[in-house]
Design an enzyme around this catalytic site. Structure first.
Site, PDB file in Angstrom:
ATOM      1  N   ASP B  74     -17.023   0.300  96.596  1.00 19.11           N
ATOM      2  CA  ASP B  74     -17.169   1.074  97.830  1.00 19.11           C
ATOM      3  C   ASP B  74     -16.137   0.540  98.820  1.00 19.11           C
ATOM      4  O   ASP B  74     -16.129  -0.651  99.122  1.00 19.11           O
ATOM      5  CB  ASP B  74     -18.602   0.883  98.343  1.00 19.11           C
ATOM      6  N   ASP B  77     -17.696  -1.278 101.748  1.00 18.43           N
ATOM      7  CA  ASP B  77     -18.284  -2.584 101.440  1.00 18.43           C
ATOM      8  C   ASP B  77     -17.211  -3.627 101.124  1.00 18.43           C
ATOM      9  O   ASP B  77     -17.440  -4.825 101.267  1.00 18.43           O
ATOM     10  CB  ASP B  77     -19.243  -2.466 100.253  1.00 18.43           C
ATOM     11  N   CYS B 102       8.071  -0.497 109.966  1.00 14.94           N
ATOM     12  CA  CYS B 102       8.203  -0.144 108.551  1.00 14.94           C
ATOM     13  C   CYS B 102       8.392   1.360 108.426  1.00 14.94           C
ATOM     14  O   CYS B 102       9.197   1.856 107.637  1.00 14.94           O
ATOM     15  CB  CYS B 102       6.955  -0.546 107.772  1.00 14.94           C
ATOM     16  N   CYS B 138      12.939  -7.082 104.318  1.00 18.72           N
ATOM     17  CA  CYS B 138      12.940  -5.999 105.308  1.00 18.72           C
ATOM     18  C   CYS B 138      12.861  -6.579 106.714  1.00 18.72           C
ATOM     19  O   CYS B 138      13.563  -6.143 107.625  1.00 18.72           O
ATOM     20  CB  CYS B 138      11.739  -5.073 105.099  1.00 18.72           C
ATOM     21  N   CYS B 201      -2.529 -22.878  81.487  1.00 17.87           N
ATOM     22  CA  CYS B 201      -3.200 -21.610  81.793  1.00 17.87           C
ATOM     23  C   CYS B 201      -3.953 -21.137  80.547  1.00 17.87           C
ATOM     24  O   CYS B 201      -5.099 -20.675  80.617  1.00 17.87           O
ATOM     25  CB  CYS B 201      -2.187 -20.540  82.190  1.00 17.87           C
ATOM     26  N   CYS B 204      -7.604 -22.337  79.409  1.00 16.96           N
ATOM     27  CA  CYS B 204      -8.772 -21.662  79.985  1.00 16.96           C
ATOM     28  C   CYS B 204      -8.769 -20.170  79.666  1.00 16.96           C
ATOM     29  O   CYS B 204      -9.745 -19.629  79.169  1.00 16.96           O
ATOM     30  CB  CYS B 204      -8.801 -21.851  81.498  1.00 16.96           C
ATOM     31  N   ARG B 242      -3.757 -18.393  94.322  1.00 16.74           N
ATOM     32  CA  ARG B 242      -4.709 -18.638  93.232  1.00 16.74           C
ATOM     33  C   ARG B 242      -4.103 -19.587  92.206  1.00 16.74           C
ATOM     34  O   ARG B 242      -4.785 -20.461  91.686  1.00 16.74           O
ATOM     35  CB  ARG B 242      -5.116 -17.313  92.576  1.00 16.74           C
ATOM     36  N   CYS B 246      -5.610 -23.122  90.797  1.00 18.15           N
ATOM     37  CA  CYS B 246      -5.771 -23.463  89.378  1.00 18.15           C
ATOM     38  C   CYS B 246      -5.114 -24.811  89.078  1.00 18.15           C
ATOM     39  O   CYS B 246      -5.691 -25.659  88.406  1.00 18.15           O
ATOM     40  CB  CYS B 246      -5.125 -22.388  88.492  1.00 18.15           C
TER      41      CYS B 246
END
Lengths: 138, 285, 108
Positions: B74, B77, B102, B138, B201, B204, B242, B246
C-alpha cells in the site's frame, strides 16, 4: 571511516533504547496507569490489542488498539526505559474507539492498553511482542 | 532484559540448527500486489551467468514477516513514499548557481522511467557510475549546485523518486562489453571473504539463504528493492549503505558508500537479480 | 525545504452516516533525547507530542505522543461523516512549530 561510537550514535531509536541501562520497572508502569486512572481499579478485558507476535525490528512495530465505547486509551510499552507510548482521546466525531500506530520497542515485552470507559471505569489488556535482536537486523 | 534477549537469540539459533529447516523461507505463495493493482513478480528464473547456483531467484520481500510485507503493498502505508514525495518537491525546485531545477532539463520525473533498472551503468568516459553519481553530475555540472552526500536527505529523496519511475520494470543492467571488467571484479568481490568472521557475500546469500542467521532470515541478497525503507533505520537506505552493514557484520573494515569497489559489487549483485522487477521503494526490516 | 511533510489518505467517497478510515503520516525524526552524537553529546529530544483531527468542526481524536512512537509517525483511526466538511489535521512539535493540513471531503 566511522568509528564504533559514530555507528552507535547513528543507530536508531531502538538501538538507543537498548543502550539505556535498565527498563521500566513494574512501578513505573503502575504509576503511569495510576496517573491515567486516578487510582481507580482496572478490570481485565474490553480492550483488543493487535500487534505482530514477532516484530522484525523493534524500531517500527505496528500496533492497533480497539476498545468499543471508550473515551480514551492509554498505550504503554512495559519493557521500555520509560513506558509511555501514547494516549488516544476519542471525541464525538470519532467513528470508533480504535486507533493504529507504529511504535518503538526496546526488546521483547508486554504492550499494555488501558481504556477509560464513559462511566468512569477502566479496562485493560496486555499482549507480548517478541522483538528480533541479533542477526543482521538488530 | 539481557537474559530475555540472549534466550531469544539462542532459541532462534537452536531452532534453525535443530530443526534443520533448510529453505523454510521464502514465503511459498505470497504475491506482491501494490494497491490491489500493480503486480510485481517476486520470483524469476535465475540468469544464465549464475550457472545454476540458485534454483530460482527471489525478492527479499518474500523473506520478511507478514507485517513487513503488507507495508509495501500500500503506497500510503509504505513510509518510503514520503521520501519520494519530498523528492518530487526537490525535482521542481531550482538549486545552484545556474538557477535550474531537474524539471528544466528532464521535464516530469516520468521521463526517467527505466533509469533505475539499468543502474549502475558505464558513463561516456568509461567509468562505472551508480544512480547517485549521475544525480550529482547533474547537480555539479549543470545546476552549479553542491554534490549531495550518498546518505544525505536530498539523495535519499531523489533516488527514491527516480527509482519509483522504474517500478515494475525488470532489472536490466549491462554486464558485457564495456561493463564486463567491472562485473568481473564485482563477481570476485562477491566470493571474497571479509572481516574477522571471514564471510563472503556468497556464504550467506548463496550458500545459506532461507536459513536463519541468529534471529534473522537470510535472503538471497537481491538488490531490486533498493533504495529501501528500512524499519531499523526508519529511513531510506541505499544499497551501498546496506553493503557497509553487511561488511560491518563480518567484523571487517568497510569501504565507504560510493567507492569503486561498491559500484562494482552493485553491478554484480544487480545482475544476480536480472529479471526481477525494480520495486521502486521497497520496505524491509 | 521543510523536512516535515504530512500525508493524508481519505476514502474516495462516502455516504452520510458512514464510518470512514483515515490514515495519516508525517515525516519527522521523533528524536528521543536518549541518543548521543559523535562527540558524545546528548541529542536533545524533539518529537511530535500531540496530534489532533477535526471533521466538520467536531473533534475526532486528540492524541498525546511519547518518544516511543516511531519516526515518521503514523496514525490511523475512524471518523463518522454525517455530511460534507473539512478535515483539519494538526501536529504539534516540541520546538513549538505547528503543522496543519486541511482537506475538504464530499459526502454523497
Amino acid at each position: 571511516m566511522l568509528t564504533r561510537r559514530d555507528t552507535m550514535a547513528l543507530g536508531l531509536g531502538a538501538a538507543a533504547v537498548t543502550l539505556v541501562p535498565g527498563m521500566a520497572s513494574a512501578s513505573a508502569v503502575d504509576e503511569a496507569i495510576a496517573a491515567f486512572t486516578g487510582g481507580a481499579s482496572v478490570s481485565e478485558g474490553g480492550v483488543t490489542i493487535t500487534a505482530p507476535e514477532i516484530a522484525e525490528n523493534g524500531n517500527t512495530v505496528p500496533v492497533e488498539v480497539d476498545a468499543p465505547g471508550a473515551v480514551a486509551i492509554l498505550l504503554l510499552a512495559a519493557g521500555n526505559p520509560t513506558p509511555g507510548v501514547a494516549t488516544f482521546n476519542f471525541s464525538e466525531g470519532a467513528g470508533s474507539q480504535r486507533a493504529a500506530t507504529r511504535i518503538r520497542l526496546g526488546g521483547t515485552q508486554d504492550v499494555v492498553a488501558v481504556a477509560k470507559m464513559p462511566d468512569g471505569s477502566f479496562q485493560q489488556a496486555a499482549l507480548e511482542v517478541k522483538v528480533t535482536i541479533g542477526g543482521c537486523g538488530g | 532484559m539481557k537474559i530475555t534477549t540472549k534466550l531469544w537469540a539462542t532459541a532462534a539459533l537452536c531452532g534453525a540448527v535443530l530443526t534443520g529447516t533448510a529453505h523454510a523461507d521464502p514465503h511459498p505463495d505470497a504475491e506482491l500486489i501494490i494497491e490491489g493493482e500493480l503486480h510485481l513478480a517476486t520470483r524469476a528464473a535465475p540468469p544464465e551467468h549464475l550457472g545454476g547456483v540458485l534454483p530460482e531467484i527471489y525478492s527479499g520481500w518474500l523473506f520478511r514477516t507478514d507485517e513487513t510485507r503488507t507495508l509495501q503493498m500500500d503506497d500510503f502505508d509504505n513510509p518510503g513514499m514520503l521520501f519520494a514525495e519530498r523528492g518530487e518537491d526537490r525535482w521542481y525546485t531550482a538549486d545552484g548557481s545556474a538557477g535550474q531545477s531537474c524539471a528544466d532539463c528532464h521535464g516530469d520525473p516520468e521521463s526517467l522511467a527505466g533509469v533505475r533498472a539499468v543502474m549502475p551503468k558505464v558513463n561516456e568516459n568509461g567509468e562505472l557510475w551508480s544512480l547517485q553519481n549521475y544525480v550529482n553530475n547533474c547537480r555539479t555540472e549543470r545546476m552549479g549546485a553542491d554534490a549531495w552526500g550518498w546518505n544525505s536527505d536530498g539523495m535519499k529523496d531523489m533516488t527514491a523518486l527516480i527509482s519509483l519511475q522504474s517500478r515494475g520494470m525488470p532489472v536490466a543492467v549491462q554486464i558485457d562489453g564495456e561493463a564486463a571488467e567491472f562485473w568481473e571484479r564485482g563477481r570476485e568481490m562477491y566470493y571474497t571473504r571479509f572481516g574477522q568472521l571471514e564471510l563472503s557475500c556468497a556464504n550467506c546469500h548463496e550458500d545459506n539463504w532461507g536459513r536463519m542467521i541468529r534471529a534473522d532470515h537470510l535472503s538471497q541478497g537481491m538488490s531490486n528493492g533498493f533504495p529501501t525503507y528500512r524499519l531499523k533505520n526508519a529511513s531510506i537506505v541505499s544499497l551501498h549503505q546496506r553493503f557497509r552493514g553487511c561488511i560491518r557484520d563480518t567484523r571487517g573494515e568497510s569501504f565507504p558508500e560510493g567507492a569503486q569497489e561498491f559500484r562494482e559489487l552493485e553491478l554484480y549483485v544487480s545482475s544476480r537479480g536480472l529479471g526481477l522487477p525494480v520495486e521502486g521503494v521497497s520496505v524491509r526490516q | 525545504m521543510s523536512d516535515v511533510r504530512p500525508r493524508i489518505r481519505l476514502p474516495r467517497s462516502a455516504k452520510a452516516g458512514d464510518v470512514v478510515e483515515v490514515k495519516t503520516l508525517i515525516s519527522h525524526n521523533m528524536e528521543t533525547g536518549l541518543r548521543r552524537d559523535g562527540s558524545g553529546e546528548v541529542i536533545p529530544r524533539q518529537i511530535i507530542n500531540r496530534f489532533t483531527c477535526e471533521y466538520a468542526g467536531k473533534t475526532v481524536i486528540d492524541m498525546d505522543l511519547q518518544p516511543a512512537i516511531s519516526a515518521n509517525p503514523y496514525v490511523e483511526f475512524d471518523v463518522k461523516v454525517e455530511g460534507s466538511g473539512d478535515f483539519v489535521f494538526t501536529w504539534y512539535d516540541d520546538n513549538g512549530e505547528v503543522y496543519t493540513e486541511t482537506q475538504s471531503f464530499e459526502v454523497g
